[in-house]
Design an enzyme around this catalytic site. Structure first.
Site, PDB file in Angstrom:
ATOM      1  N   ARG A   1       0.859  -1.183   0.000  1.00  0.00           N
ATOM      2  CA  ARG A   1       0.000   0.000   0.000  1.00  0.00           C
ATOM      3  C   ARG A   1       0.886   1.220   0.000  1.00  0.00           C
ATOM      4  O   ARG A   1       1.517   1.545   1.011  1.00  0.00           O
ATOM      5  CB  ARG A   1      -0.897   0.020   1.246  1.00  0.00           C
TER       6      ARG A   1
ATOM      7  N   LYS B   1      -4.228   6.844   8.870  1.00  0.00           N
ATOM      8  CA  LYS B   1      -5.187   7.354   7.879  1.00  0.00           C
ATOM      9  C   LYS B   1      -5.928   8.536   8.482  1.00  0.00           C
ATOM     10  O   LYS B   1      -7.032   8.405   8.996  1.00  0.00           O
ATOM     11  CB  LYS B   1      -6.176   6.256   7.469  1.00  0.00           C
TER      12      LYS B   1
ATOM     13  N   SER C   1     -12.425  -2.823   1.747  1.00  0.00           N
ATOM     14  CA  SER C   1     -12.579  -2.105   3.021  1.00  0.00           C
ATOM     15  C   SER C   1     -14.035  -1.762   3.245  1.00  0.00           C
ATOM     16  O   SER C   1     -14.713  -1.301   2.322  1.00  0.00           O
ATOM     17  CB  SER C   1     -11.786  -0.797   3.007  1.00  0.00           C
TER      18      SER C   1
END
Lengths: 220, 220
Positions: free
Chosen positions: A41, A139, A110
């Site tokens: 990621r 995040k 997600s």
């Protein structure tokens, strides 16, 4: 044929947190510690860097028998023949991602609500990443945590396996598994750890402890 | 079957420059003005937004018979069944992009040197975007301009068509065509123009004028 995936300890890369170590070095340590899935990621990396990093990661994950899943970038996953793709709610819609990767690659999605979870299941997700469970440092745009209760509601609503994500550490991982999540996904807990191998080992032990406690509760 | 592409006036999107107009509105104006290719280029947009914008653009480019090419994101191009992909030197390597999109989609590659141009041609590019010709305001990380001389060197070195890019306006477009480029690619000249339709029309006229001058020179 799609492999059966062990989602117990799902480690997500972050090259900024890895520095000055390389992403590959931290992943190698995580694999030694017992990571069962690696996710590439890197939202800010140019495509070419992602392709090159993905190829480098496959050279360590394949010998370890651990799947490599690419976040968001179906093109990168296809280019390097990764084991799967994980898409968030701002990424490629799950149904389109499934169409592009075909039936045999792993598709993760997600979800933070039951609605998102059911839609993802319908659209071909093999598993869900559900959170933010505890409040994540990595995040900053995420909404408020859904907590263990929010996690449990989603686990109970779907038939596919769920991995908890968001602020999970060796100290609070067992409680995630006690909600019947099959595993824990982490970024900081491994990538920001001074000793990523030991951190992964502790996560794995916490997942085992959570499973034993959950099965103990069920037996009583 | 790959369509024959008219690369004369190649308009690249920029939603920031488009604002407060929508990207689709500016593209519609460019199509009325005679744009022959539209490229969706939104480096900062989340994947889902790119997919949605790409689908919206196809609804205006398809009826106009103008190809829509997606910058960098092979996944987005595949998801929306765009007409092709354009990759830069930091994007997916051209050979991998060609493999993913197959033989029938258009593949464009950015090149600023003869070496990059020859490699791209070998790796399956259908055309090259060559620049920065004059110095571009929209790619602050670009190197110094290669000038008309740099452009001509590349045009002469390869067998595939070349589109000039970088700081091209209606006033300097003809000179690009006189270097035997087949077209001009622009972002600001159309997307920052108060009247994108008129700006595109002027670019198209400049390309025609450049061709006439070039053929006149060859006849003399």
């Amino acid at each position: 044929m799609k492999p059966k995936v062990d989602l117990s300890v799902y480690v997500i890369t972050d090259r900024k947190l890895a520095a000055p170590r390389s992403v590959v070095e931290v992943v190698q340590a995580a694999l030694r510690g017992g990571a069962t899935v690696i996710q590439l990621r890197e939202k800010e990396a140019p495509t070419r860097e992602m392709v090159e990093l993905g190829m480098a990661l496959l050279r360590v994950t394949r010998p370890a028998g651990v799947p490599l899943i690419v976040n968001d970038r179906v093109d990168v996953a296809l280019a390097i023949d990764a084991d799967g793709v994980h898409v968030g709610q701002d990424d490629m819609p799950a149904a389109l991602a499934r169409k592009l990767i075909g039936p045999d690659k792993i598709l993760g999605v997600s979800a933070e609500t039951v609605e998102q979870a059911l839609l993802a299941q319908r659209d071909g997700a093999d598993y869900l990443g559900v959170g933010d469970v505890y409040g994540t440092p990595t995040k900053p745009d995420a909404g408020p945590p859904i907590g263990l209760e929010g996690l449990r509601r989603i686990v109970e609503a779907v038939d596919i396996p769920v991995v908890g994500i968001g602020g999970i550490t060796p100290d609070n991982a067992a409680a995630v598994i006690e909600q019947s999540a099959v595993g824990v996904a982490v970024i900081s807990a491994v990538f920001a750890a001074p000793d990523p191998e030991e951190a992964t080992r502790r996560l794995r032990a916490a997942v085992e402890a959570g499973r034993q406690r959950a099965s103990g509760e069920r037996t009583l």
